[in-house]
Design an enzyme around this catalytic site. Sequence first.
Site, PDB file in Angstrom:
ATOM      1  N   CYS A 197      -1.409   0.640   7.388  1.00 55.56           N
ATOM      2  CA  CYS A 197      -2.843   0.330   7.511  1.00 55.56           C
ATOM      3  C   CYS A 197      -3.226  -0.897   6.671  1.00 55.56           C
ATOM      4  CB  CYS A 197      -3.708   1.527   7.106  1.00 55.56           C
ATOM      5  SG  CYS A 197      -3.474   2.982   8.157  1.00 55.56           S
ATOM      6  N   ARG A 198      -3.351  -0.708   5.353  1.00 54.62           N
ATOM      7  CA  ARG A 198      -3.903  -1.777   4.517  1.00 54.62           C
ATOM      8  C   ARG A 198      -2.975  -2.967   4.333  1.00 54.62           C
ATOM      9  NH1 ARG A 198      -5.148   2.144  -0.312  1.00 54.62           N
ATOM     10  NH2 ARG A 198      -3.326   3.102   0.693  1.00 54.62           N
ATOM     11  N   SER A 199      -1.701  -2.721   3.940  1.00 54.80           N
ATOM     12  CA  SER A 199      -0.859  -3.883   3.618  1.00 54.80           C
ATOM     13  C   SER A 199      -0.439  -4.701   4.842  1.00 54.80           C
ATOM     14  CB  SER A 199       0.346  -3.493   2.741  1.00 54.80           C
ATOM     15  OG  SER A 199       1.183  -2.589   3.388  1.00 54.80           O
ATOM     16  N   ASN A 255       2.291   1.427   4.364  1.00 57.24           N
ATOM     17  CA  ASN A 255       2.614   0.144   5.021  1.00 57.24           C
ATOM     18  C   ASN A 255       2.317   0.179   6.521  1.00 57.24           C
ATOM     19  OD1 ASN A 255       5.571  -2.030   5.422  1.00 57.24           O
ATOM     20  ND2 ASN A 255       3.442  -2.596   5.101  1.00 57.24           N
ATOM     21  N   ASP A 303      -8.168   3.715   1.065  1.00 55.80           N
ATOM     22  CA  ASP A 303      -7.245   4.122   2.117  1.00 55.80           C
ATOM     23  C   ASP A 303      -8.038   4.550   3.356  1.00 55.80           C
ATOM     24  OD1 ASP A 303      -5.326   5.253   3.694  1.00 55.80           O
ATOM     25  OD2 ASP A 303      -4.452   6.499   2.110  1.00 55.80           O
ATOM     26  N   CYS A 338       0.867  -1.192   0.000  1.00 53.94           N
ATOM     27  CA  CYS A 338       0.000   0.000   0.000  1.00 53.94           C
ATOM     28  C   CYS A 338       0.893   1.227   0.000  1.00 53.94           C
ATOM     29  CB  CYS A 338      -0.970  -0.043   1.186  1.00 53.94           C
ATOM     30  SG  CYS A 338      -0.192  -0.005   2.805  1.00 53.94           S
TER      31      CYS A 338
HETATM   32  P1  4NP Z   1      -1.845   2.732   4.128  1.00 57.83           P
HETATM   33  O1  4NP Z   1      -2.494   4.062   4.725  1.00 57.83           O
HETATM   34  O2  4NP Z   1      -1.291   3.106   2.759  1.00 57.83           O
HETATM   35  O3  4NP Z   1      -2.983   1.806   4.037  1.00 57.83           O
HETATM   36  O4  4NP Z   1      -0.759   2.306   5.096  1.00 57.83           O
HETATM   37  C1  4NP Z   1      -1.799   5.271   4.827  1.00 57.83           C
HETATM   38  C2  4NP Z   1      -0.964   5.490   5.893  1.00 57.83           C
HETATM   39  C3  4NP Z   1      -0.301   6.699   6.008  1.00 57.83           C
HETATM   40  C4  4NP Z   1      -0.492   7.684   5.053  1.00 57.83           C
HETATM   41  C5  4NP Z   1      -1.324   7.452   3.974  1.00 57.83           C
HETATM   42  C6  4NP Z   1      -1.978   6.234   3.860  1.00 57.83           C
HETATM   43  N1  4NP Z   1       0.151   8.925   5.194  1.00 57.83           N
HETATM   44  O5  4NP Z   1      -0.094   9.822   4.355  1.00 57.83           O
HETATM   45  O6  4NP Z   1       0.966   9.100   6.117  1.00 57.83           O
END
Ligand code: 4NP
Length: 157
Positions: A13-15, A11, A125, A8
């Site tokens: 939340c989703r992945s 790294n 997201d 993602c």
């Molecule tokens: P992820 O979510 O891609 O599912 O881990 C996010 C985590 C942090 C951010 C964006 C998306 N950020 O902008 O810090």
Amino acid sequence: MIKVVFVCLGNICRSPTAEGVFRALVEREGLGKRIAVDSAGTGAWHAGEAPDPRAQKAALRRGIDLSNIRARKAMKQDFNTFDYVLAMDLENLAALKKLCPPCEEHRLSLLLDYAPEAGRRDVPDPYYIGGQGFENVLDLIEAAARGLLAHIQKTHF
Ligand code: 4NP
């Protein structure tokens, strides 16, 4: 050994959620020695961090512990290491395509292509949505994890 990495943006939340859900499924099916599971982010802002506390809590409610996972950035080298590089959305798929040597593109796909019944291609997201966003991520990932495992079993075992 079949090697799988979920990717993602952050790294956190989703992945890592996909890593935890898929590893639990693989172990439940007794395939822990045949399938290796990892996750990474196309961005490096959170490298070294544990998953977002909201993602950890949502996963724990479904019996999955993400606390040992640490964020890292996806690398070109991942396309030599992993048989399946699974992007969580089209934006990360595009970022991974730029990183991927042309001869390794067959390793790259969208996670939700393994859950056609979900009727969508992106795992949204949840970072700025919170609450229900994390439950939705888990529902989509659980469906795709089953589809992905069925595909791997049919193709390789
Ligand atoms: P992820 O979510 O891609 O599912 O881990 C996010 C985590 C942090 C951010 C964006 C998306 N950020 O902008 O810090």
